[in-house]
Scaffold this motif. Structure first.
Motif, PDB file in Angstrom:
ATOM      1  N   VAL A   1       0.847  -1.197   0.000  1.00 16.52           N
ATOM      2  CA  VAL A   1       0.000   0.000   0.000  1.00 16.52           C
ATOM      3  C   VAL A   1       0.879   1.243   0.000  1.00 16.52           C
ATOM      4  O   VAL A   1       1.985   1.226   0.554  1.00 16.52           O
ATOM      5  N   PRO A   2       0.404   2.331  -0.614  1.00 20.30           N
ATOM      6  CA  PRO A   2       1.193   3.570  -0.589  1.00 20.30           C
ATOM      7  C   PRO A   2       1.288   4.102   0.838  1.00 20.30           C
ATOM      8  O   PRO A   2       0.362   3.939   1.629  1.00 20.30           O
ATOM      9  N   ALA A   3       2.412   4.724   1.158  1.00 22.94           N
ATOM     10  CA  ALA A   3       2.642   5.189   2.534  1.00 22.94           C
ATOM     11  C   ALA A   3       1.929   6.516   2.789  1.00 22.94           C
ATOM     12  O   ALA A   3       2.550   7.542   3.047  1.00 22.94           O
TER      13      ALA A   3
ATOM     14  N   LYS B   1      -2.632   2.779  10.044  1.00 23.19           N
ATOM     15  CA  LYS B   1      -3.020   1.365  10.034  1.00 23.19           C
ATOM     16  C   LYS B   1      -1.828   0.468  10.365  1.00 23.19           C
ATOM     17  O   LYS B   1      -1.946  -0.490  11.130  1.00 23.19           O
ATOM     18  N   ALA B   2      -0.698   0.814   9.767  1.00 24.80           N
ATOM     19  CA  ALA B   2       0.515   0.019  10.007  1.00 24.80           C
ATOM     20  C   ALA B   2       0.896   0.079  11.480  1.00 24.80           C
ATOM     21  O   ALA B   2       1.284  -0.932  12.078  1.00 24.80           O
TER      22      ALA B   2
ATOM     23  N   ASN C   1      13.218  -1.535  -2.764  1.00 24.88           N
ATOM     24  CA  ASN C   1      11.877  -1.019  -3.073  1.00 24.88           C
ATOM     25  C   ASN C   1      10.828  -2.026  -2.589  1.00 24.88           C
ATOM     26  O   ASN C   1      11.175  -3.146  -2.177  1.00 24.88           O
ATOM     27  N   ALA C   2       9.559  -1.613  -2.625  1.00 27.50           N
ATOM     28  CA  ALA C   2       8.495  -2.425  -2.027  1.00 27.50           C
ATOM     29  C   ALA C   2       8.311  -3.746  -2.780  1.00 27.50           C
ATOM     30  O   ALA C   2       8.003  -4.785  -2.193  1.00 27.50           O
ATOM     31  N   ARG C   3       8.514  -3.725  -4.082  1.00 26.77           N
ATOM     32  CA  ARG C   3       8.363  -4.932  -4.913  1.00 26.77           C
ATOM     33  C   ARG C   3       9.384  -5.999  -4.495  1.00 26.77           C
ATOM     34  O   ARG C   3       9.067  -7.181  -4.396  1.00 26.77           O
ATOM     35  N   HIS C   4      10.628  -5.579  -4.225  1.00 25.92           N
ATOM     36  CA  HIS C   4      11.650  -6.524  -3.764  1.00 25.92           C
ATOM     37  C   HIS C   4      11.172  -7.257  -2.508  1.00 25.92           C
ATOM     38  O   HIS C   4      11.407  -8.453  -2.348  1.00 25.92           O
ATOM     39  N   VAL C   5      10.525  -6.526  -1.609  1.00 22.48           N
ATOM     40  CA  VAL C   5      10.069  -7.132  -0.352  1.00 22.48           C
ATOM     41  C   VAL C   5       9.042  -8.220  -0.659  1.00 22.48           C
ATOM     42  O   VAL C   5       9.146  -9.353  -0.190  1.00 22.48           O
TER      43      VAL C   5
ATOM     44  N   LEU D   1       4.469  -1.109   3.415  1.00 21.76           N
ATOM     45  CA  LEU D   1       4.277   0.324   3.138  1.00 21.76           C
ATOM     46  C   LEU D   1       5.231   0.720   2.016  1.00 21.76           C
ATOM     47  O   LEU D   1       6.450   0.585   2.157  1.00 21.76           O
ATOM     48  N   ASP D   2       4.683   1.223   0.929  1.00 21.04           N
ATOM     49  CA  ASP D   2       5.495   1.596  -0.227  1.00 21.04           C
ATOM     50  C   ASP D   2       5.846   3.087  -0.147  1.00 21.04           C
ATOM     51  O   ASP D   2       4.975   3.938  -0.276  1.00 21.04           O
ATOM     52  N   GLY D   3       7.122   3.353   0.076  1.00 23.87           N
ATOM     53  CA  GLY D   3       7.591   4.744   0.104  1.00 23.87           C
ATOM     54  C   GLY D   3       8.564   5.012  -1.028  1.00 23.87           C
ATOM     55  O   GLY D   3       9.382   5.918  -0.939  1.00 23.87           O
TER      56      GLY D   3
END
Ligand code: TXA
Ligand code: MG
Length: 316
Positions: free
Chosen positions: A4-6, A13-14, A150-154, A166-168
């Motif tokens: 989700v976008p940060a 929520k996080a 990046n968030a995709r790597h996670v 959380l995608d920042g």
């Protein structure tokens, strides 16, 4: 596993998820962290399980301010000075653990020290403030593999164990924090990282390098010789690619598949390092050849990660 976008609402929520003992991946200026409540033994155990990490590897505890750190660790003049210069930022201090520290003993793997840092990423700071607890967070990758920037790597590496990512956006520094041990008389570098040793020495005087006897020991398992490893074999100090290899360039590099920094900039190279290692870790390539990187400033951290990526895999 939701990415989700940060946004401020998602950060709230996080924080709620973290306070209820769940795991959340979040961006820092160095790499993405796999966060859990550091005071909750079960959350910390879940971090080790999610990473497949040997449980003797201690974790870094993240806080939003120095007042929070002083509750967990013994604070001295050197720590004070370094905090003033480099926090928030990519520096982790290993300090004597306070006997009344609320942090899970599992987080510091039963050591009488604790690793702490205040990250410089606005999303990380907002999350730490909203959570109101110290957050234990290793890099959000399976143990021994390349860290996520990046968030995709996670999402690609960790499966099914996270409540939220959380995608920042991409991490600006791109290599992990420098780990500096202040538990002894002489400050000792346990892991080169985002703050170069040269920069620390300007503030602190001489900084020792960890002894070879510490390598792979419980003192800083991030120093295990094979770590940060892609699936393909990695060859260092390459001038050109051999048959089947992908060439990862630095500076002018004809025929390179990717280039860490065409203009030879170490900061840019650090930011690109893990994403490019991942991008080249695929067929039809049979190996990754990396051109030489100068060993000063951020180059020391880059070369440290590359040596581990290239080390014989039995040593992971
Ligand atoms: O940039 C970073 O530091 C990232 C972000 C998420 O903050 N975190 C990170 O954590 O790299 P991790 O768990 O992948 O690496 C932690 C390093 C390891 O080398 C570990 O051995 C060392 O810190 N460490 C943690 N606690 C320690 C302690 N009490 N004594 C000595 N070394 C410690
Ligand atoms: Mg790591």
């Amino acid at each position: 596993m939701p990415i989700v976008p940060a946004t401020p609402a998602n950060i709230q929520k996080a924080a709620f998820l973290l306070r209820s003992g769940q795991l959340v991946a979040f961006p820092t200026e160095t790499v993405y962290g796999l966060g859990g409540d550091a005071t909750d033994d079960r959350a910390v155990a879940a971090i080790f399980a999610a990473k497949g990490r040997p449980s003797f590897n201690p974790l870094i505890v993240h806080l939003p301010d120095v007042a929070g750190v002083a509750h967990l660790a013994q604070w001295d003049a050197r720590a004070e000075r370094l905090a003033g210069c480099f926090w928030p930022g990519p520096l982790t201090l290993v300090l004597p653990r306070r006997s009344d520290s609320p942090v899970s003993l599992l987080a510091s793997a039963g050591l009488d020290s604790i690793a702490v840092r205040i990250p410089a990423h606005p999303v990380a700071l907002a999350l730490l403030l909203a959570t109101g607890r110290p957050i234990a967070a290793p890099s959000a990758n399976p143990s021994g593999r390349v860290s996520p920037t990046n968030a995709r790597h996670v999402a690609d590496g960790l499966t099914g164990t996270l409540a939220m990512i959380l995608d920042g956006g991409p991490c600006p520094v791109g290599v992990e924090s420098t780990v500096l041990d202040l538990t002894g008389e002489t400050p000792t570098l346990l892991r080169p990282g985002g703050i170069p040793r040269e920069t620390l020495e300007k503030e602190l005087g001489p900084v020792a390098l960890a002894k070879a006897s510490d390598l792979g020991g419980p003192r800083s398992p991030g120093m295990l010789s094979s770590h940060y490893a892609p699936g393909l074999p990695v060859r260092l100090d390459a001038r050109s690619a051999r048959l089947g290899e992908a060439l990862l360039g630095f500076g002018p590099a004809e025929g390179a598949q990717m280039n860490l920094s065409e203009r030879g900039d170490l900061t840019e190279a650090a930011a690109n390092l893990f994403a490019m290692l991942r991008a080249l870790d695929r067929s039809p390539f049979t190996g990754i050849a990396v051109m030489p990187i100068p060993d000063h400033d951020l180059g020391a951290a880059i070369n440290d990660r590359l040596r581990r990526a290239a080390a014989p895999r039995g040593q992971r």
